[in-house]
Design a protein around this motif. Structure first.
Motif, PDB file in Angstrom:
ATOM      1  N   HIS A 143      48.508  38.064  75.668  1.00  0.00           N
ATOM      2  CA  HIS A 143      47.220  37.857  75.025  1.00  0.00           C
ATOM      3  C   HIS A 143      46.913  36.358  74.957  1.00  0.00           C
ATOM      4  O   HIS A 143      47.817  35.534  74.801  1.00  0.00           O
ATOM      5  CB  HIS A 143      47.240  38.458  73.624  1.00  0.00           C
ATOM      6  N   ALA A 144      45.643  36.024  75.038  1.00  0.00           N
ATOM      7  CA  ALA A 144      45.230  34.621  75.073  1.00  0.00           C
ATOM      8  C   ALA A 144      45.647  33.844  73.828  1.00  0.00           C
ATOM      9  O   ALA A 144      45.820  32.621  73.882  1.00  0.00           O
ATOM     10  CB  ALA A 144      43.712  34.543  75.259  1.00  0.00           C
ATOM     11  N   SER A 145      45.834  34.518  72.699  1.00  0.00           N
ATOM     12  CA  SER A 145      46.201  33.836  71.458  1.00  0.00           C
ATOM     13  C   SER A 145      47.710  33.626  71.318  1.00  0.00           C
ATOM     14  O   SER A 145      48.161  32.989  70.361  1.00  0.00           O
ATOM     15  CB  SER A 145      45.692  34.629  70.254  1.00  0.00           C
ATOM     16  N   SER A 146      48.504  34.153  72.234  1.00  0.00           N
ATOM     17  CA  SER A 146      49.961  34.055  72.143  1.00  0.00           C
ATOM     18  C   SER A 146      50.490  32.874  72.955  1.00  0.00           C
ATOM     19  O   SER A 146      49.837  32.391  73.884  1.00  0.00           O
ATOM     20  CB  SER A 146      50.606  35.351  72.634  1.00  0.00           C
ATOM     21  N   VAL A 160      54.221  43.673  77.802  1.00  0.00           N
ATOM     22  CA  VAL A 160      52.924  43.389  77.203  1.00  0.00           C
ATOM     23  C   VAL A 160      53.146  42.632  75.900  1.00  0.00           C
ATOM     24  O   VAL A 160      53.809  43.136  74.979  1.00  0.00           O
ATOM     25  CB  VAL A 160      52.130  44.685  76.933  1.00  0.00           C
ATOM     26  N   ILE A 161      52.606  41.423  75.824  1.00  0.00           N
ATOM     27  CA  ILE A 161      52.729  40.586  74.633  1.00  0.00           C
ATOM     28  C   ILE A 161      51.356  40.511  73.979  1.00  0.00           C
ATOM     29  O   ILE A 161      50.413  39.950  74.534  1.00  0.00           O
ATOM     30  CB  ILE A 161      53.257  39.189  74.991  1.00  0.00           C
ATOM     31  N   GLY A 162      51.233  41.122  72.801  1.00  0.00           N
ATOM     32  CA  GLY A 162      49.965  41.208  72.096  1.00  0.00           C
ATOM     33  C   GLY A 162      49.579  39.910  71.434  1.00  0.00           C
ATOM     34  O   GLY A 162      50.206  38.863  71.632  1.00  0.00           O
ATOM     35  N   PRO A 163      48.539  39.933  70.582  1.00  0.00           N
ATOM     36  CA  PRO A 163      48.001  38.709  69.996  1.00  0.00           C
ATOM     37  C   PRO A 163      48.933  38.025  69.002  1.00  0.00           C
ATOM     38  O   PRO A 163      49.734  38.662  68.328  1.00  0.00           O
ATOM     39  CB  PRO A 163      46.714  39.182  69.300  1.00  0.00           C
ATOM     40  N   PHE A 164      48.816  36.699  68.978  1.00  0.00           N
ATOM     41  CA  PHE A 164      49.447  35.841  67.971  1.00  0.00           C
ATOM     42  C   PHE A 164      50.980  35.951  67.960  1.00  0.00           C
ATOM     43  O   PHE A 164      51.617  35.889  66.905  1.00  0.00           O
ATOM     44  CB  PHE A 164      48.884  36.131  66.571  1.00  0.00           C
ATOM     45  N   CYS A 165      51.564  36.092  69.126  1.00  0.00           N
ATOM     46  CA  CYS A 165      53.028  36.071  69.261  1.00  0.00           C
ATOM     47  C   CYS A 165      53.477  34.688  69.727  1.00  0.00           C
ATOM     48  O   CYS A 165      52.721  33.937  70.343  1.00  0.00           O
ATOM     49  CB  CYS A 165      53.490  37.127  70.257  1.00  0.00           C
ATOM     50  N   HIS A 166      54.748  34.367  69.444  1.00  0.00           N
ATOM     51  CA  HIS A 166      55.331  33.093  69.891  1.00  0.00           C
ATOM     52  C   HIS A 166      56.714  33.372  70.450  1.00  0.00           C
ATOM     53  O   HIS A 166      57.588  33.860  69.728  1.00  0.00           O
ATOM     54  CB  HIS A 166      55.418  32.110  68.727  1.00  0.00           C
ATOM     55  N   ILE A 167      56.914  33.038  71.716  1.00  0.00           N
ATOM     56  CA  ILE A 167      58.175  33.278  72.415  1.00  0.00           C
ATOM     57  C   ILE A 167      58.782  31.930  72.783  1.00  0.00           C
ATOM     58  O   ILE A 167      58.163  31.130  73.501  1.00  0.00           O
ATOM     59  CB  ILE A 167      57.964  34.119  73.702  1.00  0.00           C
ATOM     60  N   GLY A 168      59.992  31.663  72.294  1.00  0.00           N
ATOM     61  CA  GLY A 168      60.627  30.371  72.503  1.00  0.00           C
ATOM     62  C   GLY A 168      61.163  30.171  73.901  1.00  0.00           C
ATOM     63  O   GLY A 168      61.277  31.121  74.695  1.00  0.00           O
ATOM     64  N   PRO A 169      61.573  28.942  74.223  1.00  0.00           N
ATOM     65  CA  PRO A 169      61.959  28.594  75.600  1.00  0.00           C
ATOM     66  C   PRO A 169      63.290  29.164  76.064  1.00  0.00           C
ATOM     67  O   PRO A 169      63.553  29.207  77.263  1.00  0.00           O
ATOM     68  CB  PRO A 169      62.010  27.059  75.572  1.00  0.00           C
TER      69      PRO A 169
END
Length: 268
Positions: A7-10, A23-32
């Protein structure tokens, strides 16, 4: 062409590895340092941090916090990690922490586990496959939970405790002793109330297997002899029964905690 959807907000940071079909939905944060398996779905507002590996087909719900620093006062930023198996269900507000160098340096979760709202897995725990933790279960550091165990809502498990496979921990139990395989514990402080026979039947154990474990349980916690003498009696009665021998092996291998006893029994 991208093999996964974000999602564009993630935010997916550079270095993260995301499996095909995820599928990664809105407002998610995935670290490096995160590896997220193929076919996974993050509903929204999911944060995955640290050196975290999640197997394929994970289903993660809003406000789950996965892989952050362990809640340990001696943690100084060491590169420890969290490893989660395939097909795991992680519901809202679940928290799971990485390991510590004072422990295993890794928190490990097996395949096909379910973690319901608000449950917590602390540093250095080992959770085997097909474990279910219901809402608001608190699993302290260095615990081990055997396969097919169920921990009901609101239960608290003391650090270094072992929960045997196919065991059942009742709702709101405060568990400060090891729970034998197939055991069922209730209460605050938790005591053995019998065997998880329903769980054994659901797992496909036949009538003879259940009968033998029941008899071994009654012998093991009889007040007629000392507990050590009871162990020897059960060993002599069931030298070839694999389930009984597994139960005896759990007891004899020991741990940092004493095992839970029935209320009528006395350790000895």
């Amino acid at each position: 062409m991208t093999e996964y959807t974000v999602h564009a907000s993630s935010i997916v940071e550079d270095g993260a590895s995301i499996g095909a079909g995820t599928v990664i939905g809105p407002f998610c944060h995935i670290g490096p340092q995160v590896t997220l398996g193929a076919g996974s779905r993050l509903r929204s507002h999911v944060v995955i941090a640290g050196n975290t590996v999640i197997g394929e087909n994970a289903q993660i719900f809003p406000f789950a916090s996965i892989g952050h620093d362990p809640q340990h006062l001696k943690y100084r930023g060491e590169d420890t990690r969290l490893v989660i198996g395939r097909n795991c269900l992680i519901r809202e507000h679940v928290t799971m922490n990485a390991g510590t160098v004072q422990g295993r340096s890794e928190t490990t979760i097996g395949d096909d586990c379910s973690f319901f709202t608000g449950s917590h897995v602390a540093h250095d725990c080992v959770i085997e496959r097909n474990v279910t933790m219901i809402n608001n279960v608190m699993l302290a550091g260095h615990c081990t939970v055997g396969e097919y165990a169920i921990i009901a809502g609101g239960s608290g498990i003391h650090q270094f405790t072992r929960i045997g496979h196919h065991a059942y921990v009742g709702g709101l139990a405060a568990v400060e002793g090891d729970v034998i395989p197939f055991g069922m514990v209730l209460g605050n402080r938790a005591y053995l109330s019998g065997l998880n026979v329903i769980g054994m039947k659901r797992a496909g154990f036949n009538r003879d297997a259940v009968r033998n474990v029941r008899k071994a349980y009654r012998m093991l916690f009889s007040d007629d002899l000392t507990f050590k003498e009871n162990l020897d009696e059960v060993q002599a009665e069931f030298p070839e029964d694999p389930l009984v021998q597994d139960l005896l092996g759990f007891v004899r291998s020991g741990g940092d905690r004493a095992i839970c006893f029935p209320r009528h029994s006395r350790p000895g």
